[in-house]
Design a protein around this motif. Structure first.
Motif, short mmCIF file in Angstrom:
data_model
loop_
_atom_site.label_atom_id
_atom_site.label_comp_id
_atom_site.label_asym_id
_atom_site.label_seq_id
_atom_site.Cartn_x
_atom_site.Cartn_y
_atom_site.Cartn_z
N PHE A 26 0.69 -1.20 0.13
CA PHE A 26 0.02 -0.12 -0.04
C PHE A 26 0.91 1.35 0.21
O PHE A 26 0.50 2.34 -0.68
N LEU A 28 3.92 1.44 -1.41
CA LEU A 28 4.37 1.82 -2.56
C LEU A 28 3.32 2.48 -3.71
O LEU A 28 3.64 3.11 -4.60
N TYR A 29 2.14 1.59 -3.69
CA TYR A 29 1.11 1.97 -4.62
C TYR A 29 -0.16 2.79 -4.39
O TYR A 29 -0.77 2.82 -5.17
N ARG A 30 0.04 3.05 -3.14
CA ARG A 30 -1.28 4.10 -2.69
C ARG A 30 -0.70 5.37 -2.23
O ARG A 30 -0.74 6.48 -2.66
N ILE A 31 0.20 5.07 -0.92
CA ILE A 31 0.46 6.54 -0.33
C ILE A 31 1.48 7.16 -0.86
O ILE A 31 1.56 8.38 -1.33
N VAL A 32 2.79 6.55 -1.63
CA VAL A 32 3.56 7.07 -2.28
C VAL A 32 2.90 8.05 -3.60
O VAL A 32 3.29 9.24 -3.56
N PRO A 33 2.19 7.49 -4.26
CA PRO A 33 1.32 8.08 -5.15
C PRO A 33 0.60 9.21 -4.89
O PRO A 33 0.54 10.32 -5.17
N LEU A 34 -0.14 8.99 -3.72
CA LEU A 34 -0.95 10.39 -2.94
C LEU A 34 0.14 11.24 -2.68
O LEU A 34 -0.28 12.62 -2.97
N TRP A 36 2.94 12.12 -4.25
CA TRP A 36 3.33 12.61 -5.56
C TRP A 36 2.25 13.35 -5.75
O TRP A 36 2.63 14.91 -6.32
N ASN A 37 0.87 13.08 -5.98
CA ASN A 37 -0.03 14.14 -6.29
C ASN A 37 -0.14 15.21 -5.24
O ASN A 37 -0.24 16.47 -5.80
N CYS C 109 -6.11 4.13 2.21
CA CYS C 109 -5.80 3.81 1.10
C CYS C 109 -6.96 3.26 0.04
O CYS C 109 -6.52 3.49 -1.03
N ILE C 112 -7.75 5.82 -2.35
CA ILE C 112 -6.97 6.35 -3.28
C ILE C 112 -7.20 5.51 -4.56
O ILE C 112 -6.82 4.28 -4.65
N THR C 117 -3.16 6.93 -9.69
CA THR C 117 -1.82 6.61 -9.21
C THR C 117 -0.87 6.03 -10.38
O THR C 117 0.16 5.50 -10.23
N PRO C 120 2.78 7.65 -10.88
CA PRO C 120 3.89 7.20 -10.05
C PRO C 120 3.76 5.70 -9.90
O PRO C 120 5.02 5.39 -9.59
N ALA C 121 3.06 5.16 -9.80
CA ALA C 121 3.22 3.56 -9.83
C ALA C 121 4.10 3.10 -10.77
O ALA C 121 4.69 2.20 -10.91
N ILE C 124 7.41 3.95 -10.04
CA ILE C 124 8.00 2.98 -9.03
C ILE C 124 8.36 1.48 -9.77
O ILE C 124 9.34 0.99 -9.25
#
Lengths: 301, 417, 270
Positions: A26, A28-34, A36-37, C109, C112, C117, C120-121, C124
């Motif tokens: 989560f 990597l794929y939810r929090i970090v993108p958030l 970034w946004n 989470c 989102i 995403t 950024p996804a 990554i």
């Protein structure tokens, strides 16, 4: 003393170790993108140029000048408010198929079947069902003499969103049903049996045993349904692309359009943050009102 | 229990194998990536392009990608951000303007000036459709523009013999043919394709300097009101304003639409769904006034391309001569190359005669092209303008109010950063 | 046993089933006839049905290769989901400092949506070197909040006495989760399997964005082939959708017995 401490530490270690993998995904794929946004929402950015600091320009633009944003927000709230309908229906069906009726497997399968279908097919078929001139719904209504001219469901600014909601409920009802069925399995049948022996009617059993013990599952469905409303992108996108005008635009479809069709990632990022904060706030409020987390009830008691 | 264990082992093995195979390998050789727009069936012609290209550049490998229109920009822009943008792109309509305005495309003006044997083969009126800010960024890959298809059977039924010759006649004929499940008129609406309906009445979207909205005039109000009224009455099918591709064309194929305003590719699509379509049942003509919106596909080169000169060679191969011919035959379209189009007409006359009258219209009235403005914010302007237009056409707002709101919004888009 | 009449239940269920089936009938019918769905009047019976479109789909796209890719990705997702979600679900049944924060984090989470995403996804996944790979396609969905809570609910329903007894017997915690609690949560596992499978099987946008190699594409990506502008592919499109639908249905049918009340509970208690 030392033994207890060590045991607790070991326990804690295990608990965190068990949470770590899913948390990592989560993050990597939810929090970090958030995040970034979040950063992007404060910049003027394009893939071809270096970013410039924009302060709150995008937020100002969104909140004061963008009708489409407010329309999309409103539409999302409406979709959210309609989630209980789908859940109630699913609960009704789940309880029915959980009984001893013959062929409950078939019923269960039929209701569930709508969920794994590719949204593209669902979208096209429902577009046809709602078609003003040749659609099935109007055909039936006209044949029954209820109306004499076809209703332009998806071309009407007022009817389009409810129509999309109906299609959305059709698609997702199987999903809710599965969650509720899973929850129904957690209720030991012995409770029903002893209550039946004590002379309780089916309705009383439902009220006193099923409903309370199903509360965590119902709450889970609720949370999912609400969240689904502002993340459910595919169906709206295929059926109406947010039209007519912005009548069926959800925040998520509008954000997607702005990001990938208008290439305004920075503005879309700002809307993402607002979307997130708004619904997080709503969720926390709801949580407080419901008195705690999606806790379970100890059956042993 | 046994089955559970076996399943666990099977799953576990899959899992492990998948992780072992889950490593990417890097490309070390020179590559040029070509991203096409929804032509996955175009295989043999593409191979020919690659072969011809490798004759000049044997050391460069061509990678081919193809994405459907709805996901094309998502894919492309993700790649741009990641620094791996496809080098040569096939773009529909006005999407390229955003990229050009932001500096994401290679300026082809000097190449075009230098390679005159190529440039003189291309229609100049069409070529200038990809000029932004005085610089030419793209060349035509295949061309199309709107025309008016009409259902001759429905015309006969309504007592009409010829296609309409004016805006008023168009609406009148539409009314005559509408009853029950039938509608007199339908148009496509994406990428400004409906614009000829306004252009034929003298409506301009923007001032010539592209800085302000110019459409909020009494004449436009009049036109919009007429269109809205016809839509309310069902003479113009409402899907004209909300449909994309399948619904309008599917409806015409079902024989329930009197006139369809669409671009040439629609013909072969609805013909394949409708065995009743032939020269006696469907006619192809121009909308009154000869106005049309082009929806051609162009080839452009991304700024991040490492070998722009080689990329330009590829582009020339694909858009002229034998390469263009292969594309025309493989996708049933006309190209930007004058000489190739003559050859293509011979080919179509022999193999698909039904499409020839349709294709003829594509090269007529090239001076009456509308609906494509070289404005950097084309997409944003569309987003600001079209929903308001929809609200007037579908009876949600009065034409006057809708146009006033649209003007405000469009001006704001043009003014801000 | 329960003394209430069954026929009203049947009536309601038949009505509901009919409603749910209507769109299906049309999808299935069109996959057999490829007719224009915009023709009037609509007819319920297929005219000249044939299975040609199903064959067509198999050959028009590299169906088998896409199928294999989809199976591999879904296998990874399902296995990962069961393991990771069970683990996380277990942790949430215990009390520890920061539990509330984790729950809030998990819930947020969920808020989102994937579409915001994408970029950024992608970046990554690029850093992890997993572009164009099965693992890369699987990773973002290897764990889902919904399923974590399904496990949590299921674990909470297990009588504490059983767990305490196992503890006193000296069973280590991880064994308790995987050897004791998991087998008692068959319906939660089934739910996980079904949902994780469907989500990864139907996943369209993510594989589209990270896969450049045609040979690595998954089944849904084949969809584009049936939505071209040049030819009429309605029949094939619907046949394709039915074919993609089948595995999910099969998995659901196979796990039907997990949803039959009483069987699992009774057996476990003994």
């Amino acid at each position: 003393m030392q033994l207890i401490k060590k045991k607790r530490t070991r326990e804690l270690l295990l608990i965190w170790f068990f949470i770590a993998p899913s948390l990592a995904i989560f993050t990597l794929y939810r929090i970090v993108p958030l995040l970034w946004n979040g950063v992007l929402s404060l910049q003027f950015w394009s893939p071809y140029k270096l970013p410039e600091f924009a302060k709150l320009y995008h937020y100002e633009e969104m909140l004061f000048y963008d009708d489409a944003f407010w329309q999309a927000l409103w539409n999302t709230i409406i979709l959210m408010a309609s989630a209980p309908i789908g859940i109630a229906l699913a609960l009704f069906i789940a309880v029915l198929v959980d009984t001893q009726v013959r062929g409950r497997n078939i019923y269960r399968t039929i209701v569930f079947m709508s969920y794994p279908v590719m949204t593209v097919a669902v979208g096209i078929i429902w577009q046809w069902l709602y078609n003003e001139k040749v659609g099935l719904i109007n055909y039936v209504l006209i044949s029954l003499g209820i109306i004499d001219r076809g209703i332009p469901f998806l071309e009407s600014f007022d009817l389009a969103l409810p129509c999309v909601i109906v299609a959305s409920i059709w698609q997702v009802i199987g999903f809710y049903m599965i969650i509720l069925l899973s929850g129904l399995q957690n209720i030991p049948p012995s409770l029903y049996e002893s209550a039946a022996i004590d002379g309780a009617t089916a309705w009383m059993r439902f009220q006193r045993i099923t409903l309370p013990l199903l509360k965590p599952s119902i709450f889970l469905c609720f949370v999912i349904g609400i969240i689904n409303s502002f993340t459910n992108f595919d169906l709206v996108y295929v059926m109406t692309q947010g039209g007519p005008g912005h009548a069926t635009d959800l925040l998520i479809t509008y954000i997607y359009t702005v990001a990938f069709k208008l290439s305004k990632f920075d503005y879309a990022a700002a809307m993402t943050i607002v979307n997130f904060l708004f619904f997080l706030g709503l969720a926390l409020l709801a949580n407080k009102a419901a008195g705690g987390e999606a806790g379970a009830i100890d059956v042993g008691k | 229990m046994k089955i559970d264990r076996t399943l666990t082992w099977v799953f576990g093995a899959f899992f492990a194998l998948a992780i072992i195979f889950g490593t990417a390998t890097a490309q070390a050789e020179k590559t040029l990536t070509v991203l096409t727009w929804n032509i996955p069936y175009f295989q043999d012609g593409f191979t020919k392009w690659v072969t011809d290209f490798n004759k000049i550049h044997p050391d460069i490998k061509i990678e081919r990608l193809d994405k459907k229109g709805t996901e094309w920009s998502t894919f492309y822009q993700t790649q741009v951000v990641a620094g791996t943008a496809p080098d040569i792109i096939d773009v529909q309509g006005g999407l390229w303007l955003e990229y050009a305005a932001k500096g994401g495309l290679v300026d082809l003006t000097s190449y075009l000036k230098r390679d005159q044997d190529y440039t003189k083969r291309i229609y100049p009126e069409i070529l200038k459709g990809w000029v932004y800010d005085g610089r030419n960024y793209g060349v035509p890959l295949y061309i199309s523009k709107t025309l008016l298809f009409y259902n001759k059977l429905m015309f006969k039924e309504a007592g009409l013999t010829e296609p309409p010759k004016s805006f008023d006649e168009l609406l009148e004929y539409a009314r005559k043919m509408s009853k029950g499940e039938k509608s007199g008129f339908m148009t496509l609406n994406f990428d400004w394709l409906y614009w000829p309906l306004l252009a034929m009445n003298g409506v301009e979207l923007l001032t010539p300097d592209l800085k302000k909205a110019a459409f909020n005039t009494p004449k436009t109000v009049e036109v919009l009101e007429a269109l809205a009224k016809a839509t309310q009455e069902g003479a113009i099918n409402k899907i004209s304003w909300t449909g994309r591709w399948v619904e309008p064309n599917g409806a015409f194929a079902a024989g329930t639409i009197g006139m369809l305003h669409a671009h040439a590719p629609a013909f072969l699509w609805f013909k394949s769904k409708a065995p009743w379509v032939n020269e006696d049942t469907v006619g192809a003509t121009h909308i009154p006034g000869g106005w049309s919106t082009p929806n051609s596909h162009s080839m452009l080169i991304s700024k991040s391309c490492k070998y722009p000169d080689a990329a330009w060679d590829f582009v020339k191969i694909a858009t002229s001569g034998e390469g263009a011919y292969a594309l025309g035959v493989g996708t049933n379209n006309l190209t930007g190359d004058k000489i190739v189009n003559e050859q293509l007409f011979e080919y179509f006359t022999k193999n698909i005669p039904a499409v020839v009258p349709v294709l003829k219209t594509q090269l007529e009235y090239l001076d009456k092209l509308c609906g494509n403005w070289p404005a950097a914010k084309d997409a944003e302007i569309k987003e600001a303008f079209y929903p308001e237009l929809q609200s007037a056409l579908l009876g949600q707002k009065s034409a006057k109010a809708a146009l006033a709101d649209a003007e405000k919004k469009v001006n704001r888009v043009l003014r801000k950063r | 046993m329960h003394k209430y009449p069954h026929w009203p239940i049947h009536l309601v269920l038949v009505f509901v089933s009919a409603l749910m089936l209507v769109p299906f009938i049309w999808v299935f019918k069109t996959s057999l006839t490829g007719e224009n769905i915009f023709s009037y009047p609509p007819s319920i019976l297929p005219k000249d049905p044939h299975f040609f479109y199903y064959v067509d789909v198999w050959y028009t796209i590299p169906f088998f290769r896409y199928l294999v890719n989809s199976v591999i990705v879904s296998a990874i997702v399902v296995v990962a989901n069961i393991i990771l979600n069970a683990m996380a679900g277990y942790s949430l049944t215990r009390e520890f400092v920061g539990k509330k924060a984790i729950i809030v984090l998990y819930l947020s989470c969920m808020m989102i949506p994937f579409q915001v995403t994408i970029i950024p996804a992608y970046l990554i996944t690029k850093e992890l070197g997993l572009l164009n790979t099965h693992l890369g396609m699987a990773l973002p969905v290897c764990s889902t909040i919904v399923c974590i809570f399904v496990f949590k609910a299921s674990f909470d329903a297990i009588p504490k006495s059983l767990i305490d007894a196992a503890r006193i017997d000296g069973m280590p915690d991880w064994k308790i989760v995987f050897r004791l609690m998991l087998p008692l949560s068959k319906s939660a596992i089934a739910t996980n399997v079904i949902l994780a499978f469907i989500w990864s099987w139907n996943n369209f946008l993510w594989p589209l964005v990270i896969i450049r190699d045609q040979n690595m594409q998954t089944l849904p990506l084949g969809l584009s082939r049936f939505l071209t502008v040049v030819e009429d592919t309605t029949g094939a499109l619907y046949a394709f959708c039915i074919m993609v639908l089948l595995p999910g249905l099969i998995i659901f049918l196979l796990s039907q017995k997990e949803f039959i009340a009483g069987l699992t509970k009774g057996a476990a208690k003994g």
